[in-house]
Design an enzyme around this catalytic site. Structure first.
Site, PDB file in Angstrom:
ATOM      1  N   VAL A  63       0.813  -1.214   0.000  1.00  0.00           N
ATOM      2  CA  VAL A  63       0.000   0.000   0.000  1.00  0.00           C
ATOM      3  C   VAL A  63       0.849   1.268   0.000  1.00  0.00           C
ATOM      4  O   VAL A  63       0.360   2.338  -0.376  1.00  0.00           O
ATOM      5  CB  VAL A  63      -0.969  -0.010   1.203  1.00  0.00           C
ATOM      6  CG1 VAL A  63      -0.218   0.249   2.514  1.00  0.00           C
ATOM      7  CG2 VAL A  63      -2.093   1.005   1.023  1.00  0.00           C
ATOM      8  N   ASN A  89      -7.173   0.040   6.169  1.00  0.00           N
ATOM      9  CA  ASN A  89      -6.870  -0.900   7.250  1.00  0.00           C
ATOM     10  C   ASN A  89      -5.406  -1.311   7.312  1.00  0.00           C
ATOM     11  O   ASN A  89      -4.898  -1.602   8.399  1.00  0.00           O
ATOM     12  CB  ASN A  89      -7.741  -2.152   7.095  1.00  0.00           C
ATOM     13  CG  ASN A  89      -7.300  -3.269   8.011  1.00  0.00           C
ATOM     14  OD1 ASN A  89      -7.490  -3.210   9.227  1.00  0.00           O
ATOM     15  ND2 ASN A  89      -6.679  -4.292   7.435  1.00  0.00           N
ATOM     16  N   TYR A 153       4.519   3.573  16.191  1.00  0.00           N
ATOM     17  CA  TYR A 153       3.166   3.074  15.952  1.00  0.00           C
ATOM     18  C   TYR A 153       2.132   3.986  16.599  1.00  0.00           C
ATOM     19  O   TYR A 153       1.144   4.380  15.962  1.00  0.00           O
ATOM     20  CB  TYR A 153       3.037   1.651  16.499  1.00  0.00           C
ATOM     21  CG  TYR A 153       1.671   1.033  16.289  1.00  0.00           C
ATOM     22  CD1 TYR A 153       1.319   0.504  15.055  1.00  0.00           C
ATOM     23  CD2 TYR A 153       0.749   0.964  17.325  1.00  0.00           C
ATOM     24  CE1 TYR A 153       0.065  -0.069  14.851  1.00  0.00           C
ATOM     25  CE2 TYR A 153      -0.495   0.392  17.136  1.00  0.00           C
ATOM     26  CZ  TYR A 153      -0.832  -0.130  15.905  1.00  0.00           C
ATOM     27  OH  TYR A 153      -2.070  -0.681  15.712  1.00  0.00           O
ATOM     28  N   LYS A 157      -0.830   6.362  14.779  1.00  0.00           N
ATOM     29  CA  LYS A 157      -2.261   6.202  15.024  1.00  0.00           C
ATOM     30  C   LYS A 157      -2.878   7.467  15.617  1.00  0.00           C
ATOM     31  O   LYS A 157      -4.041   7.798  15.317  1.00  0.00           O
ATOM     32  CB  LYS A 157      -2.503   5.004  15.933  1.00  0.00           C
ATOM     33  CG  LYS A 157      -2.136   3.672  15.298  1.00  0.00           C
ATOM     34  CD  LYS A 157      -2.890   3.418  13.994  1.00  0.00           C
ATOM     35  CE  LYS A 157      -2.656   2.024  13.460  1.00  0.00           C
ATOM     36  NZ  LYS A 157      -3.420   1.746  12.205  1.00  0.00           N
ATOM     37  N   ILE A 186      -6.669  -7.185  19.671  1.00  0.00           N
ATOM     38  CA  ILE A 186      -7.460  -8.094  18.852  1.00  0.00           C
ATOM     39  C   ILE A 186      -6.573  -9.272  18.476  1.00  0.00           C
ATOM     40  O   ILE A 186      -5.405  -9.079  18.111  1.00  0.00           O
ATOM     41  CB  ILE A 186      -7.988  -7.394  17.582  1.00  0.00           C
ATOM     42  CG1 ILE A 186      -8.731  -6.096  17.933  1.00  0.00           C
ATOM     43  CG2 ILE A 186      -8.885  -8.340  16.789  1.00  0.00           C
ATOM     44  CD1 ILE A 186      -9.950  -6.277  18.813  1.00  0.00           C
TER      45      ILE A 186
END
Length: 255
Positions: A63, A89, A153, A157, A186
């Site tokens: 991406v 995503n 990270y 975000k 998750i």
């Protein structure tokens, strides 16, 4: 009832985890798909679990690459004539702190988790405006809460959350809604790819029972359900929202 009939959705990072679950659910709810992943075999596995009545175009690539971003948009328009939904995503997760973060690592995280989102959203925006479509960014609890050893990270975000709110304001008068989902822990392969051994990951999951108010970790399907709601007409008055799907972790305070 929740449905995505007549929707055409681009989903990045659809070969595993939340992206995979989202693609499968979207197909079952009636959306045609253009899905992106770097692992063709894994992407084919995603497709094998989708609704067979759904038309799906797969794109293999990274991406971060501008030519791949353009291919996503071009293939979507060529095959379906429109773009109604963009799910940003794809992301990379790295464990590092101010003491050991390498600039190359920082660049990889920021270019994947943030720059590519801006670029792809820019490419899709004119077409989303035509359809009064939606953008859903997959962020993280790390965007709204601070954690050690997740520096690049968490930065990516937090910036993604601000991107969500700014773009929501910029596109609101054009009928385009922009929202984020911010998952807690998750159960996907993202931690293993970051370097966790099986024993470390097992210990981490056990500890998460105490860091999430509901006493457990989440599953990709639980995040996908929220993404589907935001992509549907049922959320027609929701934009600029940062929605935690984290078992209450964001609300917890150490005692």
């Amino acid at each position: 009832m929740l449905n995505l009939n007549n929707k055409v959705s681009i989903i990045t990072g659809a070969s595993s985890g939340i992206g995979k679950a989202t693609a499968i659910l979207f197909s079952k709810l009636g959306s045609d798909l253009v899905i992106l992943g770097r692992d063709e075999k894994a992407l084919d596995e995603t497709i094998s679990k989708c609704n067979t009545k759904t038309k799906i175009i797969k794109i293999i690539g990274d991406v971060k690459r501008s030519e791949i971003q353009l291919k996503l948009v071009t293939e979507c328009l060529t095959n379906f004539g429109k773009i109604t939904t963009l799910v940003n995503n794809a992301a990379v997760f790295r464990l590092s702190s101010i003491l050991n973060t390498k600039i190359e690592e920082y660049d990889e995280v920021m270019n994947t988790n943030l720059k590519s989102v801006l670029q792809l959203t820019q490419l899709c925006a004119p077409h989303l405006i035509k359809e009064k479509g939606t953008v859903i960014n997959v962020s993280s609890i790390a965007g709204t809460k601070s954690f050690q050893n997740l520096l690049p990270y968490s930065m990516s975000k937090a910036a993604l959350d601000q991107f969500t709110k700014c773009v929501a304001l910029e596109l609101a008068d054009k009928g385009v809604r922009v929202n984020s989902v911010n998952p807690g822990t998750i159960e996907t392969n993202i931690h293993r790819r970051a370097g966790y051994t099986e024993e470390q990951y097992k210990t981490f999951l056990e500890r998460c029972k105490t860091t999430h108010a509901l006493g457990r970790t989440g599953q990709p399907d639980e995040v996908a359900n929220t993404i589907a709601f935001l992509a549907s007409d049922l959320s027609s008055f929701t934009t600029g929202e940062i929605i935690h799907v984290d078992g209450g972790r964001h609300a917890m305070t150490p005692r």
